[in-house]
Design a protein around this motif. Structure first.
Motif, mmCIF file in Angstrom:
data_model
loop_
_atom_site.group_PDB
_atom_site.id
_atom_site.type_symbol
_atom_site.label_atom_id
_atom_site.label_comp_id
_atom_site.label_asym_id
_atom_site.label_seq_id
_atom_site.Cartn_x
_atom_site.Cartn_y
_atom_site.Cartn_z
ATOM 1 N N GLN A 152 -35.565 57.602 99.226
ATOM 2 C CA GLN A 152 -36.119 58.293 98.060
ATOM 3 C C GLN A 152 -35.007 58.815 97.161
ATOM 4 O O GLN A 152 -33.962 59.253 97.641
ATOM 5 C CB GLN A 152 -36.970 59.494 98.510
ATOM 6 N N CYS A 153 -35.266 58.785 95.858
ATOM 7 C CA CYS A 153 -34.390 59.480 94.924
ATOM 8 C C CYS A 153 -34.624 60.973 95.134
ATOM 9 O O CYS A 153 -35.753 61.390 95.402
ATOM 10 C CB CYS A 153 -34.729 59.086 93.483
ATOM 11 N N LYS A 154 -33.574 61.761 95.044
ATOM 12 C CA LYS A 154 -33.690 63.196 95.327
ATOM 13 C C LYS A 154 -33.270 64.021 94.113
ATOM 14 O O LYS A 154 -32.269 63.730 93.483
ATOM 15 C CB LYS A 154 -32.826 63.558 96.527
ATOM 16 N N ARG A 155 -34.039 65.056 93.858
ATOM 17 C CA ARG A 155 -33.755 65.971 92.748
ATOM 18 C C ARG A 155 -32.946 67.145 93.281
ATOM 19 O O ARG A 155 -33.237 67.681 94.351
ATOM 20 C CB ARG A 155 -35.067 66.483 92.144
ATOM 21 N N VAL A 187 -23.731 72.404 80.579
ATOM 22 C CA VAL A 187 -24.114 72.380 81.990
ATOM 23 C C VAL A 187 -25.511 71.769 82.111
ATOM 24 O O VAL A 187 -26.455 72.237 81.473
ATOM 25 C CB VAL A 187 -24.097 73.801 82.610
ATOM 26 N N VAL A 188 -25.626 70.722 82.918
ATOM 27 C CA VAL A 188 -26.927 70.066 83.080
ATOM 28 C C VAL A 188 -27.855 70.953 83.899
ATOM 29 O O VAL A 188 -27.415 71.635 84.825
ATOM 30 C CB VAL A 188 -26.801 68.678 83.736
ATOM 31 N N PRO A 189 -29.154 70.960 83.583
ATOM 32 C CA PRO A 189 -30.079 71.809 84.323
ATOM 33 C C PRO A 189 -30.400 71.299 85.726
ATOM 34 O O PRO A 189 -30.604 72.079 86.649
ATOM 35 C CB PRO A 189 -31.330 71.839 83.453
ATOM 36 N N TYR A 190 -30.448 69.983 85.898
ATOM 37 C CA TYR A 190 -30.720 69.385 87.204
ATOM 38 C C TYR A 190 -30.241 67.938 87.193
ATOM 39 O O TYR A 190 -29.866 67.404 86.157
ATOM 40 C CB TYR A 190 -32.209 69.462 87.567
ATOM 41 N N GLU A 191 -30.280 67.328 88.378
ATOM 42 C CA GLU A 191 -29.803 65.958 88.519
ATOM 43 C C GLU A 191 -30.674 65.258 89.564
ATOM 44 O O GLU A 191 -31.067 65.862 90.558
ATOM 45 C CB GLU A 191 -28.350 66.023 88.972
ATOM 46 N N ILE A 192 -30.963 64.006 89.333
ATOM 47 C CA ILE A 192 -31.700 63.191 90.302
ATOM 48 C C ILE A 192 -30.737 62.121 90.797
ATOM 49 O O ILE A 192 -30.084 61.444 89.997
ATOM 50 C CB ILE A 192 -32.951 62.561 89.673
#
Length: 168
Positions: free
Chosen positions: A99-102, A117-122
């Motif tokens: 699975q791709c993970k966040r 700054v990025v808020p999140y990454e997958i």
């Protein structure tokens, strides 16, 4: 089958042994050739097709066996892009175990309100391994961020990187 018979009309052990040895040698040589072909296939990057309509955004050659390819996409959310790569994972592995993970799994990174700054990454891990050999491509998907430099500005876009490693 007459080629396996001797002059006396009985099965010749020498002829049968010779045929078995030739067939055995063919299997050994074929096995060695197949092993070499397999090992050589690990000496190049594990390429994963980028998201459709993704714009090439450059690359960073880290060494002779690793690089990072950058893409950006307009009009697609990080979640839509991640769904595409999840489908590619399912195709590679033949199932949906990988699975791709966040990251973080919910919400945003603590300092994501700061510029750049990025808020999140997958993250999606594509991996192929064999005997003493492997290839990996880690796909990272992030929402774009604003930058004063027009070349680095990705606000309103989705940014994708393919971190690739392979055997020398």
């Amino acid at each position: 089958m007459s080629f396996m018979l001797g002059r006396d009309g009985k099965i010749s052990v020498v002829r049968v042994g010779t045929i078995a040895a030739v067939v055995g040698i063919i299997f050994v040589v074929g096995g060695i050739a197949a092993f070499q072909v397999d090992q050589n296939s690990f000496k190049s990057p594990l390429d994963v097709a980028p998201y459709p309509n993704a714009e090439d955004w450059g690359q960073d050659e880290l060494s002779r066996v690793s690089r990072t390819l950058f893409y950006r996409v307009e009009g697609a959310t990080p979640e839509e892009v991640a769904a595409y790569y999840q489908q590619k994972l399912n195709e590679l592995y033949g199932n949906s175990e990988e699975q791709c993970k966040r990251n973080p799994s919910a919400g945003d990174f603590p300092d994501s309100n700061r510029p750049g700054v990025v808020p999140y990454e997958i993250t999606c891990l594509f991996e192929r391994s064999g005997l003493n050999a492997n290839q990996t491509t880690v796909v990272k998907i992030q929402p774009g961020v604003a930058s004063d430099d027009p070349e680095l500005n990705s606000l309103g876009m989705t940014v994708i990187s393919h971190d690739q490693r392979w055997q020398p």
